[in-house]
Design an enzyme around this catalytic site. Sequence first.
Site, PDB file in Angstrom:
ATOM      1  N   ILE A 170       7.675   7.182  17.097  1.00  0.00           N
ATOM      2  CA  ILE A 170       7.359   7.878  15.836  1.00  0.00           C
ATOM      3  C   ILE A 170       6.087   8.725  15.954  1.00  0.00           C
ATOM      4  CG2 ILE A 170       7.009   7.614  13.326  1.00  0.00           C
ATOM      5  CD1 ILE A 170       9.718   6.506  14.158  1.00  0.00           C
TER       6      ILE A 170
ATOM      7  N   ARG B 197      -8.653  -0.297   4.519  1.00  0.00           N
ATOM      8  CA  ARG B 197      -7.741   0.687   3.936  1.00  0.00           C
ATOM      9  C   ARG B 197      -6.397   0.047   3.607  1.00  0.00           C
ATOM     10  NH1 ARG B 197      -7.218   6.041   7.231  1.00  0.00           N
ATOM     11  NH2 ARG B 197      -5.915   6.327   5.412  1.00  0.00           N
TER      12      ARG B 197
ATOM     13  N   CYS C 284      -4.484  13.464  12.663  1.00  0.00           N
ATOM     14  CA  CYS C 284      -5.253  12.235  12.532  1.00  0.00           C
ATOM     15  C   CYS C 284      -5.161  11.469  13.833  1.00  0.00           C
ATOM     16  CB  CYS C 284      -4.793  11.408  11.340  1.00  0.00           C
ATOM     17  SG  CYS C 284      -3.434  10.314  11.647  1.00  0.00           S
TER      18      CYS C 284
ATOM     19  N   ARG D 209      -4.785  10.799   4.443  1.00  0.00           N
ATOM     20  CA  ARG D 209      -3.710  11.788   4.542  1.00  0.00           C
ATOM     21  C   ARG D 209      -2.693  11.682   3.416  1.00  0.00           C
ATOM     22  NH1 ARG D 209      -1.722  14.505   8.654  1.00  0.00           N
ATOM     23  NH2 ARG D 209       0.281  14.014   7.734  1.00  0.00           N
TER      24      ARG D 209
ATOM     25  N   ARG E  62       0.891  14.764  13.086  1.00  0.00           N
ATOM     26  CA  ARG E  62       1.424  14.522  11.748  1.00  0.00           C
ATOM     27  C   ARG E  62       1.540  15.790  10.895  1.00  0.00           C
ATOM     28  NH1 ARG E  62      -1.171   9.040   9.456  1.00  0.00           N
ATOM     29  NH2 ARG E  62       0.788   8.911   8.345  1.00  0.00           N
ATOM     30  N   PRO E  63       2.378  16.730  11.308  1.00  0.00           N
ATOM     31  CA  PRO E  63       2.558  17.940  10.506  1.00  0.00           C
ATOM     32  C   PRO E  63       3.258  17.643   9.172  1.00  0.00           C
ATOM     33  CG  PRO E  63       4.159  17.868  12.296  1.00  0.00           C
ATOM     34  CD  PRO E  63       3.231  16.694  12.495  1.00  0.00           C
TER      35      PRO E  63
ATOM     36  N   LYS F  43       0.844  -1.209   0.000  1.00  0.00           N
ATOM     37  CA  LYS F  43       0.000   0.000   0.000  1.00  0.00           C
ATOM     38  C   LYS F  43       0.873   1.250   0.000  1.00  0.00           C
ATOM     39  CE  LYS F  43      -1.726   1.616   4.087  1.00  0.00           C
ATOM     40  NZ  LYS F  43      -1.465   3.026   4.429  1.00  0.00           N
ATOM     41  N   ASN F  44       1.837   1.289   0.921  1.00  0.00           N
ATOM     42  CA  ASN F  44       2.605   2.529   1.096  1.00  0.00           C
ATOM     43  C   ASN F  44       3.655   2.750   0.009  1.00  0.00           C
ATOM     44  OD1 ASN F  44       1.032   3.113   3.252  1.00  0.00           O
ATOM     45  ND2 ASN F  44       2.557   2.585   4.817  1.00  0.00           N
TER      46      ASN F  44
ATOM     47  N   ASP G  94       5.339  20.163   7.845  1.00  0.00           N
ATOM     48  CA  ASP G  94       6.256  21.298   7.739  1.00  0.00           C
ATOM     49  C   ASP G  94       7.521  20.947   6.947  1.00  0.00           C
ATOM     50  OD1 ASP G  94       6.555  19.643  10.150  1.00  0.00           O
ATOM     51  OD2 ASP G  94       8.354  20.843  10.500  1.00  0.00           O
TER      52      ASP G  94
ATOM     53  N   ASP H  33       4.481   0.747  12.249  1.00  0.00           N
ATOM     54  CA  ASP H  33       3.297   0.102  11.674  1.00  0.00           C
ATOM     55  C   ASP H  33       3.123  -1.351  12.138  1.00  0.00           C
ATOM     56  OD1 ASP H  33       2.670   2.419  10.367  1.00  0.00           O
ATOM     57  OD2 ASP H  33       3.396   1.778   8.401  1.00  0.00           O
TER      58      ASP H  33
HETATM   59  N1  EPU Z   1       6.775  14.669  10.686  1.00  0.00           N
HETATM   60  C1  EPU Z   1       6.969  16.009  10.979  1.00  0.00           C
HETATM   61  N2  EPU Z   1       6.956  16.914   9.951  1.00  0.00           N
HETATM   62  C2  EPU Z   1       6.767  16.539   8.652  1.00  0.00           C
HETATM   63  C3  EPU Z   1       6.592  15.173   8.355  1.00  0.00           C
HETATM   64  C4  EPU Z   1       6.603  14.256   9.399  1.00  0.00           C
HETATM   65  O1  EPU Z   1       7.121  16.377  12.147  1.00  0.00           O
HETATM   66  O2  EPU Z   1       6.763  17.399   7.784  1.00  0.00           O
HETATM   67  C5  EPU Z   1       6.797  13.684  11.780  1.00  0.00           C
HETATM   68  C6  EPU Z   1       5.472  12.940  11.912  1.00  0.00           C
HETATM   69  O3  EPU Z   1       4.537  13.661  12.693  1.00  0.00           O
HETATM   70  C7  EPU Z   1       5.908  11.655  12.555  1.00  0.00           C
HETATM   71  C8  EPU Z   1       7.282  11.405  11.936  1.00  0.00           C
HETATM   72  O4  EPU Z   1       7.710  12.658  11.435  1.00  0.00           O
HETATM   73  O5  EPU Z   1       6.045  11.839  13.936  1.00  0.00           O
HETATM   74  C9  EPU Z   1       7.311  10.396  10.804  1.00  0.00           C
HETATM   75  O6  EPU Z   1       6.330  10.720   9.844  1.00  0.00           O
HETATM   76  P1  EPU Z   1       6.487  10.358   8.311  1.00  0.00           P
HETATM   77  O7  EPU Z   1       6.395  11.587   7.514  1.00  0.00           O
HETATM   78  O8  EPU Z   1       7.677   9.490   8.113  1.00  0.00           O
HETATM   79  O9  EPU Z   1       5.168   9.481   8.069  1.00  0.00           O
HETATM   80  P2  EPU Z   1       4.169   9.533   6.845  1.00  0.00           P
HETATM   81  O10 EPU Z   1       4.897   9.704   5.577  1.00  0.00           O
HETATM   82  O11 EPU Z   1       3.062  10.472   7.165  1.00  0.00           O
HETATM   83  C10 EPU Z   1       4.288   6.966   6.375  1.00  0.00           C
HETATM   84  C11 EPU Z   1       3.303   5.837   6.253  1.00  0.00           C
HETATM   85  C12 EPU Z   1       2.736   5.497   7.615  1.00  0.00           C
HETATM   86  C13 EPU Z   1       3.900   5.115   8.533  1.00  0.00           C
HETATM   87  C14 EPU Z   1       4.934   6.238   8.571  1.00  0.00           C
HETATM   88  C15 EPU Z   1       6.165   5.901   9.387  1.00  0.00           C
HETATM   89  C16 EPU Z   1       2.417   6.109   4.026  1.00  0.00           C
HETATM   90  C17 EPU Z   1       1.275   6.447   3.157  1.00  0.00           C
HETATM   91  N3  EPU Z   1       2.233   6.213   5.335  1.00  0.00           N
HETATM   92  O12 EPU Z   1       3.552   8.071   6.893  1.00  0.00           O
HETATM   93  O13 EPU Z   1       1.879   4.383   7.446  1.00  0.00           O
HETATM   94  O14 EPU Z   1       3.424   4.837   9.817  1.00  0.00           O
HETATM   95  O15 EPU Z   1       5.349   6.560   7.237  1.00  0.00           O
HETATM   96  O16 EPU Z   1       6.789   4.778   8.890  1.00  0.00           O
HETATM   97  O17 EPU Z   1       3.474   5.713   3.542  1.00  0.00           O
HETATM   98  C18 EPU Z   1       0.086   2.935   7.901  1.00  0.00           C
HETATM   99  O18 EPU Z   1       0.313   2.362   6.814  1.00  0.00           O
HETATM  100  O19 EPU Z   1      -0.695   2.461   8.781  1.00  0.00           O
HETATM  101  C19 EPU Z   1       0.746   4.196   8.188  1.00  0.00           C
HETATM  102  C20 EPU Z   1       0.305   5.046   9.121  1.00  0.00           C
END
Ligand code: EPU
Length: 417
Positions: free
Chosen positions: A326, A396, A116, A92, A121-122, A22-23, A124, A304
């Site tokens: 995380i 999902r 969420c 998201r 999950r910002p 999925k991811n 920035d 995850d």
């Molecule tokens: N974060 C920030 N600022 C940003 C981006 C992220 O502070 O601009 C923080 C987040 O709040 C979090 C950490 O950095 O605390 C990691 O977030 P990341 O951006 O790596 O996560 P993501 O891209 O939103 C993806 C997966 C998630 C998985 C995470 C971590 C997808 C679509 N989603 O999310 O998958 O948990 O990486 O490995 O790839 C799931 O499949 O159930 C799922 C939640």
Amino acid sequence: MDAFLIEGGRKLEGVVKISGSKNASLPILAATILTEDDVYLENVPDLSDVKTMLKLLSNISKEISYEDGKLLIKQGGEVQTVAPYDLVKTMRASVLVLGALIGKYHSARVSFPGGCAIGARPIDQHLKGFEAMGVKIDIEEGYIVANVDKLRGARVVFDLPTVGGTENVMMAAVLAEGETIIENAAMEPEITDLASFLNSLGAKIEGAGTPLIRIQGVKKLHGGSYRVIPDRIEAATYFIAGAMSGGEVIVDDLIPEHIDAVLKKVAEAGIDFKVEEKRVVVYGGKRPKPVQVKTRPYPGFPTDVQAQIMSMLTLARGTSVIVETIFENRFMHVNELNRMGARIKVEDRTAVVEGVEKLKGAPVMASDLRASASLVLAGLVAEGVTKISRIYHLDRGYERMEYKLNALGAHVERIKE
Ligand code: EPU
């Protein structure tokens, strides 16, 4: 709304084939925006999140069909560089179209994803990356409005490794002028898969899978055909299901290296299994030893899989400690597991799991995707019947979960509530 009724205590035995990731599929689908030529994708799972991404793509410019089991994505009518709120609020990961829209059309209007259930999950870091490339970002009426005349390569240093941020900046950079360097990049296999896909269309990306990614901008991407990697989180979920139940489960069609951290932890818990080239055979049914788990970015233990391993450790001979580093609110399964007889206490980001001899079936509520999976695992081994409400969360991210489990000998029924 659908619910699962699970009759616990059945031995699981047999082969379970892992679906496409999925991811990995979600960013790869978003990346098809970067080319006007035809793209064929294999191994894209049939999940509600994927359907949401396909809806977004068809709103933007794409025509989607299936040919010989492959997904065919073609350029369609008029281009609209918008991701509306009603789609983004259900997923998201919709924010992943932002990088591709900026890269291809130099303009985007994408609903701000907001927080969420599992954390704030910002985004920035994504925005910081785009701004470094010369993009002007405004927030208007809940939308991120991005515009740039001349998109140029830049050095982007993330404050923390972000999966979506790395993917988004990578997508924006492939058609930018000059070189982009991403430092402190996330190293997840989904990022490597996105880079391989983009390179197969003519992009020039080096270093994906390491903390330093270099992207040399090219003028244009062509079409192509690509097979998405197997879903490592689905694989880990079935592996743990096998470890918890009494039989021999063969988790097939995965890349074992991608779940190395999970395999190591489960080995430490004293569960027997063997790793082959594309499969893992697990011999379950033994009570695990307690272990300490700390979630980390890849190659560490995945957040995850935190909920699923917690399910397993509820039955350990002793007390385990799980630290979630995380996401700040990813323990929503705890109260539900406790309803089934688990003994878990949470303080801040740490869960202390005192092992019990058995779990008992109960009505429980799914709250997010992986939390739901942990409840399914608990239900499979609990005494009696477990009813899990709101399993749209599971739909999902787990393709045909009840079919796959029932084929292994479980008794999982989907009912309407
Ligand atoms: N974060 C920030 N600022 C940003 C981006 C992220 O502070 O601009 C923080 C987040 O709040 C979090 C950490 O950095 O605390 C990691 O977030 P990341 O951006 O790596 O996560 P993501 O891209 O939103 C993806 C997966 C998630 C998985 C995470 C971590 C997808 C679509 N989603 O999310 O998958 O948990 O990486 O490995 O790839 C799931 O499949 O159930 C799922 C939640």
